[in-house]
Design a protein around this motif. Sequence first.
Motif, short mmCIF file in Angstrom:
data_model
loop_
_atom_site.label_atom_id
_atom_site.label_comp_id
_atom_site.label_asym_id
_atom_site.label_seq_id
_atom_site.Cartn_x
_atom_site.Cartn_y
_atom_site.Cartn_z
N TYR A 131 42.72 95.19 49.43
CA TYR A 131 42.03 93.77 48.98
C TYR A 131 43.28 93.03 48.44
CZ TYR A 131 38.34 96.68 50.63
OH TYR A 131 37.73 97.81 51.51
N LEU A 132 44.09 93.68 47.51
CA LEU A 132 45.24 92.97 47.27
C LEU A 132 45.97 92.67 48.20
CD1 LEU A 132 47.55 94.01 44.08
CD2 LEU A 132 48.58 93.01 46.20
N VAL A 133 46.53 93.28 49.31
CA VAL A 133 47.20 93.07 50.22
C VAL A 133 46.73 91.92 50.96
CG1 VAL A 133 48.06 93.67 52.54
CG2 VAL A 133 48.50 95.38 50.45
N GLN A 134 45.35 92.17 51.20
CA GLN A 134 44.65 90.99 51.88
C GLN A 134 44.87 89.72 51.38
OE1 GLN A 134 40.45 92.32 52.65
NE2 GLN A 134 41.14 93.48 54.27
N ASN A 135 44.98 89.47 50.22
CA ASN A 135 45.02 88.04 49.39
C ASN A 135 46.35 87.78 48.95
OD1 ASN A 135 42.38 86.97 48.48
ND2 ASN A 135 41.91 89.33 48.34
N LEU A 136 47.50 88.58 49.68
CA LEU A 136 48.96 88.25 49.40
C LEU A 136 49.37 87.31 50.93
CD1 LEU A 136 50.77 91.19 47.91
CD2 LEU A 136 50.54 88.91 46.99
N THR A 137 48.58 86.88 51.53
CA THR A 137 48.77 85.90 52.57
C THR A 137 49.41 84.51 52.20
OG1 THR A 137 46.83 85.03 52.83
CG2 THR A 137 47.36 87.03 54.13
N LYS A 138 49.76 83.91 53.12
CA LYS A 138 50.47 82.39 52.81
C LYS A 138 49.38 81.66 51.94
CE LYS A 138 52.13 78.38 55.06
NZ LYS A 138 52.68 77.83 56.10
N ASP A 139 48.31 81.83 52.51
CA ASP A 139 47.09 80.85 51.95
C ASP A 139 46.35 81.81 50.82
OD1 ASP A 139 47.72 79.01 53.61
OD2 ASP A 139 46.50 79.60 55.14
N GLY A 140 46.83 83.06 50.63
CA GLY A 140 46.17 83.68 49.50
C GLY A 140 45.99 83.28 48.12
N PRO A 141 45.28 83.52 47.14
CA PRO A 141 45.31 83.13 46.02
C PRO A 141 46.45 83.88 44.86
CG PRO A 141 43.56 84.43 45.97
CD PRO A 141 44.15 84.29 47.50
N LEU A 142 47.01 84.78 45.14
CA LEU A 142 47.92 85.53 44.44
C LEU A 142 49.24 84.99 44.54
CD1 LEU A 142 46.52 89.30 44.83
CD2 LEU A 142 46.37 87.92 42.94
N ASP A 143 50.08 85.08 43.45
CA ASP A 143 51.51 84.77 43.50
C ASP A 143 52.25 85.87 43.62
OD1 ASP A 143 50.98 81.86 42.87
OD2 ASP A 143 50.57 82.59 40.67
N ALA A 144 51.89 87.02 43.27
CA ALA A 144 52.68 88.34 43.45
C ALA A 144 51.62 89.39 43.27
CB ALA A 144 53.85 88.50 42.85
#
Length: 236
Positions: A131-144
């Motif tokens: 679920y972290l990887v799913q939020n590391l997309t271009k539009d995802g909320p995470l910075d790293a």
Amino acid sequence: MASNPPGECCTKGSLHEGTPKGKNQTIFGLDTYQVGQEHGNDRIIVILTDIMGHNNINGKLIADELSNYKYQVLIPDIILNDPIKGDLSEWLSKHSAEVTAPIVDPFLSSIKKDLKPKFFGAIGYCFGAKYLVQNLTKDGPLDAGAIAHPSFVSIEEVKAIAKPIIISAAEIDPIFTVELRHQTEAELIKLGARFQINLYSGVSHSFANRGDVSDPIVKYAKERALVEQISFFSQY
């Protein structure tokens, strides 16, 4: 797959000793362990847990250590107060991606939208890594992001990574195998991603958050993995 589904090795591990200094409270609808709030909202790290859940003392002690570096750290209950106790396959059937992603995604999006951190990172252990990887997309909320001994991550999800990532891997791991690790590395290189992979010899799956620290090899790898994650995040 970039990593296999969780196995029996994911249910094993050691409890660590210490007294957590944070506290649990409801944040964006989830019971959440919070520490380091005195540092404000500028630098926030979320820990996405393995199948032992957010009240496992090991995760709380890791969060406490991260807070010493002036991060506010949050561990949300992404498994709805249902840590693994019995049959793994039965547990996994109740915590599919269709169930878990709608828990994780709004929590992370709310932090980004409402708290507006200048740096927003996350660490995912085993089950939580997907679920972290799913939020590391271009539009995802995470910075790293940082993941350790990941499970359930598909190669398609790896291909969508657009933010910096550090991966802590165990030499002995039937879930994040040598072949899948190399496949992940090859894909990240192809993407031109900003990434780092650390492989620790003599340790097994779950070493980074539930390893037996009475073993000096495991203790070194566990502590070093956290140091590397902190160093990686400090760039951003």
